[in-house]
Scaffold this motif. Sequence first.
Motif, PDB file in Angstrom:
ATOM      1  N   GLU A 174      -6.147  -3.420   4.434  1.00  0.00           N
ATOM      2  CA  GLU A 174      -6.278  -3.991   3.099  1.00  0.00           C
ATOM      3  C   GLU A 174      -6.623  -5.479   3.071  1.00  0.00           C
TER       4      GLU A 174
ATOM      5  N   ASN B  24      -1.867  -0.268 -14.215  1.00  0.00           N
ATOM      6  CA  ASN B  24      -0.934  -0.412 -13.103  1.00  0.00           C
ATOM      7  C   ASN B  24       0.470  -0.755 -13.580  1.00  0.00           C
TER       8      ASN B  24
ATOM      9  N   TYR C 293      -7.345  -3.565  -6.818  1.00  0.00           N
ATOM     10  CA  TYR C 293      -5.995  -3.808  -7.327  1.00  0.00           C
ATOM     11  C   TYR C 293      -5.693  -5.308  -7.408  1.00  0.00           C
TER      12      TYR C 293
ATOM     13  N   ALA D 204       0.806  -1.218   0.000  1.00  0.00           N
ATOM     14  CA  ALA D 204       0.000   0.000   0.000  1.00  0.00           C
ATOM     15  C   ALA D 204       0.838   1.266   0.000  1.00  0.00           C
ATOM     16  N   LEU D 205       2.089   1.196   0.452  1.00  0.00           N
ATOM     17  CA  LEU D 205       2.924   2.385   0.596  1.00  0.00           C
ATOM     18  C   LEU D 205       4.222   2.229  -0.173  1.00  0.00           C
TER      19      LEU D 205
ATOM     20  N   ASP E 281     -11.715  -0.579   6.828  1.00  0.00           N
ATOM     21  CA  ASP E 281     -11.514   0.789   6.352  1.00  0.00           C
ATOM     22  C   ASP E 281     -11.538   1.757   7.528  1.00  0.00           C
TER      23      ASP E 281
ATOM     24  N   SER F   2      -9.996  -0.510  -2.230  1.00  0.00           N
ATOM     25  CA  SER F   2      -8.881  -0.359  -3.168  1.00  0.00           C
ATOM     26  C   SER F   2      -8.108  -1.663  -3.307  1.00  0.00           C
TER      27      SER F   2
ATOM     28  N   SER G 235      -2.230   2.729  -5.276  1.00  0.00           N
ATOM     29  CA  SER G 235      -2.125   4.188  -5.224  1.00  0.00           C
ATOM     30  C   SER G 235      -2.846   4.766  -4.011  1.00  0.00           C
ATOM     31  N   ARG G 236      -3.703   3.977  -3.368  1.00  0.00           N
ATOM     32  CA  ARG G 236      -4.375   4.402  -2.143  1.00  0.00           C
ATOM     33  C   ARG G 236      -4.683   3.172  -1.299  1.00  0.00           C
ATOM     34  N   ASP G 237      -4.805   3.397   0.022  1.00  0.00           N
ATOM     35  CA  ASP G 237      -5.041   2.269   0.910  1.00  0.00           C
ATOM     36  C   ASP G 237      -6.538   2.011   1.049  1.00  0.00           C
ATOM     37  N   GLY G 238      -6.882   0.997   1.840  1.00  0.00           N
ATOM     38  CA  GLY G 238      -8.278   0.673   2.077  1.00  0.00           C
ATOM     39  C   GLY G 238      -8.674  -0.668   1.499  1.00  0.00           C
TER      40      GLY G 238
END
Length: 685
Positions: free
Chosen positions: A238, A33, A67, A8-9, A213, A63, A57-60
Amino acid sequence: MTIGILTALPCEANAVVSLLDDVGNFHDPQDQNHYWLGTVPSTDPARPHAVTVLMMSRDGTRSAAYYCANMLRTFPGIQVVIMAGIAGGMPRPRTPERHVRLGDIVVAADGIIDISHVRRERGRAEPRGRQAAGLISQRLLRAARELQLEDLRDVRRWAHYLNPERSPLAVRPPADTDVLYVRDIRVPHPDRPGGPSLDGLPRVHHGVIGSGDVLMRDEDARDELAERFPDMLAIEMEGSGIAASTAAEDRAWFMVRGVADYAEASGKNDLWHPFASYAAACYVRALLERTPALAGQAMRLGGRALPVLAAAEQVELEALLQRIPSGVDVQAVWQAAVPELPRPSPEMLATPAAAIEYLTGLNADAAGLHPAVVFVGRLGQALVADPVGAELLAWAEARAAAARAGAALQDRLGVPGERPPGPGPVLLVDIMADGIDRESCRIVPYLQDGDRSLPRPVPGGPADVPVSGLEDAARELVAEAERMWTRSDEPASIEFVMPLRLLNLPVQWFSGPRLFDRADPLCLEYTVTVRSRERMHETRVRRSWGNRWRQIDAKPFTGRVLWGAGRGDDQTLETWAGRLRADDRYAVVVLSEPPDSPWGRHELHAALVAGVPVILWDQRLSRPPDGTHGLDRLIAEPPELPGNTRRVRIEAHLAAATQPEHFGRWVALLWDDPRRLLTGPGAES
C-alpha cells in the motif's frame, strides 16, 4: 484532524484503534467510508494529536491511493498520513545486524521503492529505485531518530504499550513458531544483536520498504530484491499508493510495519498477524507522543486562505456561512461592523463570505480584536430571527475570547451587559479515558477567567493517574489554582470534563486542599459541575446544543423540563427520546436513573445527542420512594441550578448525622455551556 492512519486488515485497524484515547466513530454522508476518531498525546501536554483511522476494504497500491484521497477530502486538516500494519520481512541470516525477524518493527525512514514501477531492459524488469522519499514527514522522521537514540540507551517508549498486562494483543507467539526456511530447509536464526535487554521484544529497523501490487510469496524474488537494495527491510502493498496520493495534495506520509512473515510460501501463515500489527501500532503511538502537535492546514473561502483561524474554526465558520439565507444586506452589516475601514469594491460585498475573505487579510486592532470577527458578530445580530444568527454570534464571541478581546467585542457590537456575565474563576479538569487501561486516565487542568476567555493550561499538567487516584490529583490541582486566583474575590467553580463512563463519579465530594489540618469536600467551597467530554468535541450537535442553551440564558426562563422515561408515564425509551428531539424547548432533563444503570445511560445518551445542556440526576442506583422530592425542588429555577445545587449539598453535609439520606448528598449536575469549550489551541480533538 491532523493525523490520518490507513490500515488494510481488520487486525491492523483493531490494533491502532485500541491505542487511541477518546475513541469515537464518524461518518460523512458524502463519504462511504467509516472512520474512527481519537487522540494521541503529543510533546505539548495541552495539544494532543487529533487522529482519524480508516480501514481499507481491499489491499493494493491503487486502493490505498483511492482511500487516502477520500480521507484527505473528508478531513482537509490532515497533514500526515501514516500507513500502519504488517509486512513481509526480508531476512539476512548471514548479516545478524540487519536480520529481520517475525514481530520486528520496520520504519520506512529512508523511503519507499515501488517494486511495481519497473524499467524493462534486455529482457529484465528492474525497479526504478527509491520513490517519494522527499515527502516523508520530517517531524515524524525526527521523532523516529529520537526514539532510535533512546533505543541505544535501552529506553523504549513503545515497549510500555507492548505489554501483555495491558492488552491481550501484546501476547507474542511462541519463539519456536518463528521459523525461517531457505530453499524449503529450516535454518537457524543468528544471535540477536542488542543483548539481553531485547529478550522477548521486537527490534526496530530503519531503512527502505518495498511496495507494490505484488503479494510476495517468492523466496527467489525476495532475495533478488534484498541483494539489489541492501537497505530494504520488508515488502508491503500500500505504501507507494499513499505516497502518490499525499504528494498530489502536498501532504506528507510515513510508514511503520510489523513483520508477520518472510514473504515466501514455505512458512507463510497468519499466526503472527495480530502481534505484528500491534507492535507497529505501539510504535506509531510512541512516535506521535514524541512529535510536536501539528497545526491544521488552512481552509479556504472563495479560494483565499484564512490565516487567522485554526482548522476546526474554519470548518465551523464555512458551514455556518453556507446556511445564511439569501437577501442579507452585506453593505449594511459592513457599515455597522467596520465603519472606520474604506468600503471595498462591490465584488467584495457581494456575499458575506466575500466580505470575510477580504477582512481576513487585515490586521487585528490594538485590543487584539480582528475585523473579520466583528463582522461575523454583526452578521449574527442581523440574522437574530434565524437560528444561524445566534451561532454566528457565539462563534465570534469564542474567537474574541481566544484573543482575550471578549470585552472589546461586546463594546463594538454595542450590547454591553445584554448577554449574561461570564463566570468567576473556573478550574476545568479535563479527564481523558485511557485507550487501553480502563482503570487509568489522563488529566489536563485549565483555568478560565471571568471574562469567558478560553482556558489556558495550568502549570504542572497533564498527569497520568489511576481512576482511583483522581481525588488526590484533583486536590493538588485545586491547590495550584488557588495560588493563581489570589487576586480574585469572586466565587470560583470547578468543572470536571469527563468521559461518559465516569460521569457518575461523586466528584463534588472529593476532598479539597488541607487547611489548618482540615480538608472539606469541594462542594462546600466551590460550585462543582460535570460536563460531557465526548459532546464537547462533537461538532454535529453544536447547533441544537446552542439552540437549547438560549432557553437557559433567557430572562425569564423560557424552556421546559423533561423527566426521564422511567418516571410516571408508561412510555418506551424510544417514545421519550423522540419527544425530546422534537421539541427544542426542552433545555433540562432529569434522569430517572443514574448513568451507571443501563436505563439511565440510555436516557443520558439521548439527552446529549439532542443537545440538552442541563442534566440532573440522583447518583444512587437505589433511592428511597421520596427520592425525587428534592429534584422537584431544584428544577423550580433551572437557570439557578449551579448555585442551588451547591446549597443543597451544603445542607446535606451539615445534616449528615441526622439525615444521612438527604438528597443533596447524591445530586449530580451536568451544566454544559456550549459557548465555553476546550477548543482553543491544543485542546482540539
